[in-house]
Design an enzyme around this catalytic site. Sequence first.
Site, PDB file in Angstrom:
ATOM      1  N   ARG A  49       0.861  -1.176   0.000  1.00  0.00           N
ATOM      2  CA  ARG A  49       0.000   0.000   0.000  1.00  0.00           C
ATOM      3  C   ARG A  49       0.898   1.226   0.000  1.00  0.00           C
ATOM      4  O   ARG A  49       2.042   1.179   0.468  1.00  0.00           O
ATOM      5  CB  ARG A  49      -0.903   0.014   1.237  1.00  0.00           C
ATOM      6  N   LYS A  63      -2.115  -2.543   8.061  1.00  0.00           N
ATOM      7  CA  LYS A  63      -3.206  -1.993   8.868  1.00  0.00           C
ATOM      8  C   LYS A  63      -3.159  -2.564  10.272  1.00  0.00           C
ATOM      9  O   LYS A  63      -2.879  -3.748  10.481  1.00  0.00           O
ATOM     10  CB  LYS A  63      -4.550  -2.336   8.209  1.00  0.00           C
ATOM     11  N   HIS A  76      -2.880   2.160  -5.863  1.00  0.00           N
ATOM     12  CA  HIS A  76      -3.596   0.893  -5.769  1.00  0.00           C
ATOM     13  C   HIS A  76      -3.615   0.168  -7.115  1.00  0.00           C
ATOM     14  O   HIS A  76      -3.783  -1.060  -7.141  1.00  0.00           O
ATOM     15  CB  HIS A  76      -5.019   1.136  -5.263  1.00  0.00           C
ATOM     16  N   ARG A 135      -0.811  -2.077  -6.971  1.00  0.00           N
ATOM     17  CA  ARG A 135      -1.105  -3.153  -6.025  1.00  0.00           C
ATOM     18  C   ARG A 135      -2.040  -4.178  -6.681  1.00  0.00           C
ATOM     19  O   ARG A 135      -1.836  -5.388  -6.546  1.00  0.00           O
ATOM     20  CB  ARG A 135      -1.743  -2.545  -4.772  1.00  0.00           C
ATOM     21  N   HIS A 181      -3.898  -9.103   3.586  1.00  0.00           N
ATOM     22  CA  HIS A 181      -5.339  -9.148   3.828  1.00  0.00           C
ATOM     23  C   HIS A 181      -5.629 -10.038   5.026  1.00  0.00           C
ATOM     24  O   HIS A 181      -5.115 -11.148   5.129  1.00  0.00           O
ATOM     25  CB  HIS A 181      -6.072  -9.709   2.604  1.00  0.00           C
ATOM     26  N   TYR A 199      -9.749 -10.628  -6.767  1.00  0.00           N
ATOM     27  CA  TYR A 199      -8.778 -10.650  -7.855  1.00  0.00           C
ATOM     28  C   TYR A 199      -8.971 -11.861  -8.763  1.00  0.00           C
ATOM     29  O   TYR A 199      -8.592 -11.832  -9.928  1.00  0.00           O
ATOM     30  CB  TYR A 199      -7.359 -10.644  -7.291  1.00  0.00           C
TER      31      TYR A 199
END
Length: 308
Positions: A156, A180, A252, A255, A278, A287
């Site tokens: 990210r 995150k 993104h 990414r 994730h 995806y």
Amino acid sequence: MTRPASAVASYLDHLLVERGTAENTLASYRRDLQRYLSHLDAAGVTDLADVTERHVGDFLVALRTGADGRAPLATASATRAVVAVRGLHRFALAEGLVAVDVAREVHPPSPPRRLPKALDVATVGRLLEARGGDADDAGGVRDRALLELLYSTGARISEAVGLDVDDVDATERSVRLAGKGGKQRLVPIGRPALAALDAYKVRARPALAARGRGTPALFLNARGARLSRQSAWASLRAAAERAGLAGEISPHTLRHSFATHLLDGGADLRVVQELLGHASVTTTQIYTQVTVDTLREVFAMAHPRARA
């Protein structure tokens, strides 16, 4: 006995007088609830206490399909209508008009998940070659390293600009990313990205660092401080313009391209999940839709009986 129309009138008065709901919102709710009243009337419901969860669920279906003879609604409009109906039944329960909130478990439709935009491999190559800034100045060398790292690791943009120099291990060919929630993960990095980072650390970073007060940050701005997300975005936009790429290109995008290209190359979904950071594989599964679309196109063009 509480007639549905009477409950709707009381609810709308409540929204106007006690909640101060905006007139435009109130007008939309009034239209939505009128459609709901017609739905109940067609079902033979004359008492609000006789409404069941199925009545509310069937109304949602009618909103999306037009089964009630009216035009189907888009997701956002159907969501607003369901919110209005849920509010009506919650109000009726609070006022003692009914004993049960039958709409509580009927949820608004989820918005469609947009497929991420992914560039093909050749286009990514054009983007990386057309980095923003002069390739010979410190900013240009830094931007090449930044873009190479974004595509090579799937990081990210916040993770990339948050890197410190020691987070890159050239010997192990890995990068430590803080995702995150502060959760760290170790991801591999390709040789072209390592070469670009090495060039940046030798040819550009010392000059940029000399303008600041000393920071462990890997990517520095013109004042010698940590590069911001906004500046990183600007670098990518400049590279996209130089490459002549139409449409919106964001960090993104790289990414998404990273993930799509891995899956196209045969990578396991769980591995891609770990690389992207994730928490759930469900997030990564979007995806696979991209790659299935690609496979479908290839099949349609290549198989002799694909269109038979």
